[in-house]
Motif scaffolding. Structure first.
Motif, PDB file in Angstrom:
ATOM      1  N   UNK A  47     -65.574   5.095 -72.420  1.00 23.25           N
ATOM      2  CA  UNK A  47     -64.599   5.939 -71.699  1.00 23.25           C
ATOM      3  C   UNK A  47     -65.597   6.859 -70.753  1.00 23.25           C
ATOM      4  N   UNK A  50     -66.446   5.191 -67.545  1.00 21.47           N
ATOM      5  CA  UNK A  50     -65.105   5.048 -66.873  1.00 21.47           C
ATOM      6  C   UNK A  50     -65.068   6.323 -66.335  1.00 21.47           C
ATOM      7  N   UNK A  52     -63.452   8.696 -68.025  1.00 20.18           N
ATOM      8  CA  UNK A  52     -61.929   9.032 -68.698  1.00 20.18           C
ATOM      9  C   UNK A  52     -62.480  10.412 -69.710  1.00 20.18           C
ATOM     10  N   UNK A  72     -62.838   9.032 -62.236  1.00 17.95           N
ATOM     11  CA  UNK A  72     -62.802   7.494 -62.425  1.00 17.95           C
ATOM     12  C   UNK A  72     -62.666   6.917 -60.923  1.00 17.95           C
ATOM     13  N   UNK A  73     -61.828   7.272 -60.206  1.00 17.21           N
ATOM     14  CA  UNK A  73     -61.750   6.447 -58.888  1.00 17.21           C
ATOM     15  C   UNK A  73     -62.668   6.389 -57.911  1.00 17.21           C
ATOM     16  N   UNK A  77     -65.123   1.352 -60.685  1.00  8.31           N
ATOM     17  CA  UNK A  77     -65.359   0.590 -61.974  1.00  8.31           C
ATOM     18  C   UNK A  77     -63.932  -0.092 -62.179  1.00  8.31           C
ATOM     19  N   UNK A  79     -61.159  -1.259 -65.458  1.00 10.58           N
ATOM     20  CA  UNK A  79     -61.189  -1.068 -66.841  1.00 10.58           C
ATOM     21  C   UNK A  79     -59.944  -2.042 -67.530  1.00 10.58           C
ATOM     22  N   UNK A  81     -57.806  -2.111 -70.897  1.00  7.37           N
ATOM     23  CA  UNK A  81     -57.320  -1.389 -72.010  1.00  7.37           C
ATOM     24  C   UNK A  81     -56.938  -2.335 -73.178  1.00  7.37           C
ATOM     25  N   UNK A  85     -52.149  -1.307 -70.886  1.00  8.96           N
ATOM     26  CA  UNK A  85     -51.885  -0.382 -69.956  1.00  8.96           C
ATOM     27  C   UNK A  85     -51.020  -1.008 -68.545  1.00  8.96           C
ATOM     28  N   UNK A  99     -53.835  -1.090 -57.173  1.00  9.05           N
ATOM     29  CA  UNK A  99     -55.181  -0.236 -56.716  1.00  9.05           C
ATOM     30  C   UNK A  99     -55.412  -0.506 -55.207  1.00  9.05           C
ATOM     31  N   UNK A 146     -55.640  -7.356 -62.714  1.00  8.62           N
ATOM     32  CA  UNK A 146     -55.614  -5.965 -62.114  1.00  8.62           C
ATOM     33  C   UNK A 146     -56.983  -5.318 -62.154  1.00  8.62           C
ATOM     34  N   UNK A 150     -60.065  -5.839 -57.474  1.00  7.73           N
ATOM     35  CA  UNK A 150     -60.930  -4.662 -56.577  1.00  7.73           C
ATOM     36  C   UNK A 150     -62.256  -5.158 -56.459  1.00  7.73           C
TER      37      UNK A 150
ATOM     38  N   UNK B 187     -52.216   5.292 -71.737  1.00  9.11           N
ATOM     39  CA  UNK B 187     -52.977   4.033 -71.280  1.00  9.11           C
ATOM     40  C   UNK B 187     -52.560   3.948 -69.674  1.00  9.11           C
ATOM     41  N   UNK B 188     -51.035   3.791 -69.127  1.00  5.70           N
ATOM     42  CA  UNK B 188     -51.096   3.748 -67.948  1.00  5.70           C
ATOM     43  C   UNK B 188     -51.536   4.740 -67.119  1.00  5.70           C
ATOM     44  N   UNK B 190     -54.337   6.340 -67.483  1.00  2.28           N
ATOM     45  CA  UNK B 190     -55.535   6.486 -67.457  1.00  2.28           C
ATOM     46  C   UNK B 190     -55.999   5.141 -66.490  1.00  2.28           C
ATOM     47  N   UNK B 191     -55.152   4.095 -66.761  1.00  4.64           N
ATOM     48  CA  UNK B 191     -55.460   2.998 -65.863  1.00  4.64           C
ATOM     49  C   UNK B 191     -55.267   3.260 -64.236  1.00  4.64           C
ATOM     50  N   UNK B 193     -55.626   6.228 -63.251  1.00  2.00           N
ATOM     51  CA  UNK B 193     -56.955   6.863 -62.819  1.00  2.00           C
ATOM     52  C   UNK B 193     -58.178   5.998 -62.252  1.00  2.00           C
ATOM     53  N   UNK B 194     -58.254   5.004 -63.095  1.00  2.00           N
ATOM     54  CA  UNK B 194     -59.385   4.158 -62.980  1.00  2.00           C
ATOM     55  C   UNK B 194     -59.113   3.178 -61.779  1.00  2.00           C
ATOM     56  N   UNK B 195     -57.643   2.783 -61.446  1.00  4.50           N
ATOM     57  CA  UNK B 195     -57.264   2.050 -60.343  1.00  4.50           C
ATOM     58  C   UNK B 195     -57.500   2.848 -59.086  1.00  4.50           C
ATOM     59  N   UNK B 196     -57.812   4.259 -58.978  1.00  2.44           N
ATOM     60  CA  UNK B 196     -58.118   5.211 -57.941  1.00  2.44           C
ATOM     61  C   UNK B 196     -57.112   5.884 -57.645  1.00  2.44           C
ATOM     62  N   UNK B 197     -56.224   6.346 -58.423  1.00  3.23           N
ATOM     63  CA  UNK B 197     -55.195   7.216 -57.969  1.00  3.23           C
ATOM     64  C   UNK B 197     -55.901   8.685 -57.997  1.00  3.23           C
TER      65      UNK B 197
END
Lengths: 361, 298
Positions: A47, A50, A52, A72-73, A77, A79, A81, A85, A99, A146, A150, B187-188, B190-191, B193-197
């Motif tokens: 994490x 990532x 997080x 993170x964005x 990367x 992730x 889960x 998620x 994304x 998902x 990207x 989880x969603x 965090x997902x 955030x990782x997805x670029x939001x």
């Protein structure tokens, strides 16, 4: 397309330090698996990579960028889960394309990327369903899809298979391995399951109490565990460890039986040690692999047998320690039967009894 | 000896049935019946004269009734949306607080603990054109030297009432939305955030869909509340000046108890119940579809 470097990475929650200065270099396209019991800091480390979790000390670099303070964005990367998620209010198609939509890609491009990912993961017939209408394995595939749309620099998997049943887990393991071959991206994968770690990894990183205990290829860590922790964690059934004392080139156990100090190991006279032998290397004579150069023999009374078909696991005792042995070409074994076992000394291990450290020279 | 025995389920339900009949059914039927009579409180015998749908026809063609109806909808729309936005903001802020969140949540509930009548008196004082807090403050600060007729001018009076409504009830939204925020799985987010939001995109695409059901529940509750608004208005403006803040229930109350035309008041009451039913059904539909969106079903 990137390497990942961890330099003295530390994580603290208030006073409590949970990751103690990890150094690790992960190569381009490498599949690295962090494995360890729960609470060993493996997920926290992932994490931190990532973004997080904040990093309390040290550096994390992805490619040639230090990403310590990037959100993170900005790290490029993806992730996957443990609980998938997925976004429950979006269809599979929207989940996959989310994304890219956020990144402001145009519709045609998103559609092409989604279709490609769906094809790779055989999700095409499910594209218009909601996550709630999918099975666990399908959800997991969507989560992976998902991640791949990207084309990220690094894939992070956080115990992705632990919510699946055993059969599906085996199946998905193969899919992940195939996926890695297809998309050729650096993958960092966290699991507590040593079988997953062994089967998937290019390199296994075994973590314990916030530090790296050992790293190497699956075969290396299996063949040369640096400590009793690794020895019992990697491999199934776990390595048998018998307490003993070194006397004149022999390890003498408390009940008086003894085995020679294995080749390539050395211990001081009188040192208290643990003798390590895997089930594969202690087999009843007549149901064993052909003997090699250094062998030893001893008698053991079988208390229980577990037939698995191609082999049977035999349970016995050497000096009050339970031993698991393997029997090839099995025949029925009655509890209480005493059999003579051969031990392949070249594959035995010796650990210091105090520190658990391997005594390999 | 013949003894008729009631089936056990009926026997067991009987106390509830009797109580419900006495407390709910009887008054309901009586009021429904009276809406078809020229019943006046001062002339009890008028209860027995059947005039059919005359009262309903009168209500539906009465411009005062429709003005009150429209005003109630305006109040409902503005107050609900304001409360929703403010409640959402409040909930988001409170959810970020790490220390003393409990105390804050309790404090947030304070406005709900006061009787609407007292709130009405309070705001009647605050917005009073002579001695009121607002005018005094505005004048002392030199923002204006006019006496602003907060409760006298029609538009300003409506504003003042909405202000009081929002003050009392924003916390209903805040508390329910806060509950929604707590219920969002981590989880969603965090997902995303990782997805670029960015934070805004995370809020827009993930958080908001998750709390929509909670918003609709709050909307349904509050729409019933506001549709029957009476006390605050009654105290602050008494429907005045010259009926410019007259709402459905102040009108109905006045017709029934001041003008004593109970039959007519009941007819208007039954007509306006449709308003409440409409909003309830509407928001529950929305709620159900928002829940289905999230795959919560049922």
């Amino acid at each position: 397309m990137a390497e990942v470097h961890l330099e003295k990475v530390v994580k603290k929650y208030g006073e409590l330090e949970v990751v103690h200065g990890i150094d690790l270099d992960i190569g381009h396209n490498e599949f690295v698996v962090f494995v360890g019991p729960s609470g060993c800091g493996k997920s926290t480390t992932l994490r931190m990579i990532a973004g997080l979790e904040n990093i309390s000390g040290g550096n994390i670099r992805i490619g040639d960028r230090v990403v310590n303070d990037l959100p993170p964005r900005a790290r490029n990367i993806s992730m996957v889960f443990q609980n998938y998620a997925l976004y429950p209010h979006m269809s599979v198609r929207e989940n996959l394309g989310f994304s890219l939509k956020i990144a402001g890609k145009d519709k045609a491009e998103i559609e092409a990327a989604v279709d490609e990912a769906a094809a790779i993961l055989s999700l095409t017939p499910l594209l218009d369903r909601k996550p709630g209408e999918l099975s666990g394995g399908q959800r997991q595939r969507v989560a992976m899809g998902r991640a791949i749309v990207r084309h990220p620099d690094v894939f992070l998997f956080d115990e992705p298979l632990s919510n699946l049943d055993a059969k599906l887990r085996t199946q998905m393991r193969v899919e992940i391995k195939k996926l890695h071959r297809k998309i050729k991206t650096t993958i960092i994968y966290v699991t507590h399951d040593q079988v997953e770690a062994m089967t998937l990894a290019d390199r296994i990183v075994i973590m314990r109490n916030g530090s790296i205990e050992q790293q190497g290829t699956p075969l290396e860590v299996f063949a040369n565990p640096v400590s009793t922790f690794v020895a019992t964690f990697i491999g199934s059934p776990p390595m048998n460890l018998i307490d003993g004392v070194v006397k004149g080139g022999q390890v003498v156990f408390s009940d008086g039986t003894s085995l020679p100090v294995p080749p390539r190991y050395s211990a001081a006279e009188g040192q208290r040690v643990q003798y390590g032998v895997r089930a594969d290397n202690i087999m009843p004579i007549g149901h064993a692999l052909p003997p090699e150069e250094h062998m030893a023999e001893l008698d053991m009374t079988v208390s229980l047998s577990e037939p698995l078909g191609t082999e049977t696991i035999l349970f016995g005792e050497i000096s009050d320690t339970e031993i698991q042995a393997k029997m090839l070409n099995p025949r029925p074994v009655e509890p209480g039967e005493t059999m003579r076992f051969q031990i392949t000394l070249d594959k035995c291990h010796l650990f210091d009894a105090e520190s658990g450290v391997s005594l390999r020279t | 000896m013949f003894r008729y025995k009631l089936p056990p389920w009926l026997l067991l339900l009987l106390p509830a049935i009797i109580v419900l009949a006495a407390v709910v059914m009887l008054p309901l039927l009586l009021s429904l019946y009276s809406s078809f009579t020229p019943y006046r409180l001062t002339r009890p015998d008028s209860l027995f004269k059947w005039i059919g749908t005359y009262n309903y026809e009168k209500a539906l063609t009465d411009s005062k009734f429709w003005a009150a109806f429209g005003r109630t909808i305006v109040l409902l729309t503005i107050a609900l949306n304001l409360e929703m936005l403010l409640g959402l903001g409040l909930a988001l802020l409170v959810s970020k607080v790490t220390r003393g969140q409990r105390a804050l949540r309790t404090m947030m509930m304070f406005p709900m603990m006061f009787s609407p009548v007292l709130v009405g008196f309070q705001f009647k004082f605050i917005f009073n054109d002579n001695v009121g807090l607002v005018n005094n403050a505005l004048q002392s600060l030199g923002i204006t030297d006019q006496v602003i007729p907060w409760l006298v001018d029609g538009k300003l009076a409506m504003f003042s009432i909405i202000f009081a409504e929002v003050w009392t009830s924003t916390s209903v939204f805040a508390i329910l939305i806060l509950a929604g925020l707590y219920a969002i799985p981590k989880d969603p987010l965090e997902a995303a955030k990782v997805d670029g939001c960015t934070s805004w995109q995370t809020f827009r695409h993930i958080t908001l869909p998750f709390i929509m059901p909670f918003i609709y529940i709050a909307m349904a509750i509050r729409s019933l509340d506001v549709a029957r608004a009476y006390d605050i208005v009654q105290i602050m403006t008494n429907g005045g000046p010259a009926r410019r803040t007259e709402l459905l229930w102040t009108l109905i109350g006045r017709t029934g108890y001041v003008d004593a035309k109970m039959g007519y008041a009941n007819a208007m009451g039954y007509t306006s119940i449709f308003l409440a039913i409409f909003f309830t059904v509407y928001f529950f539909r929305k709620l159900t579809s928002a829940r289905n969106e999230l795959g919560m079903g049922g």
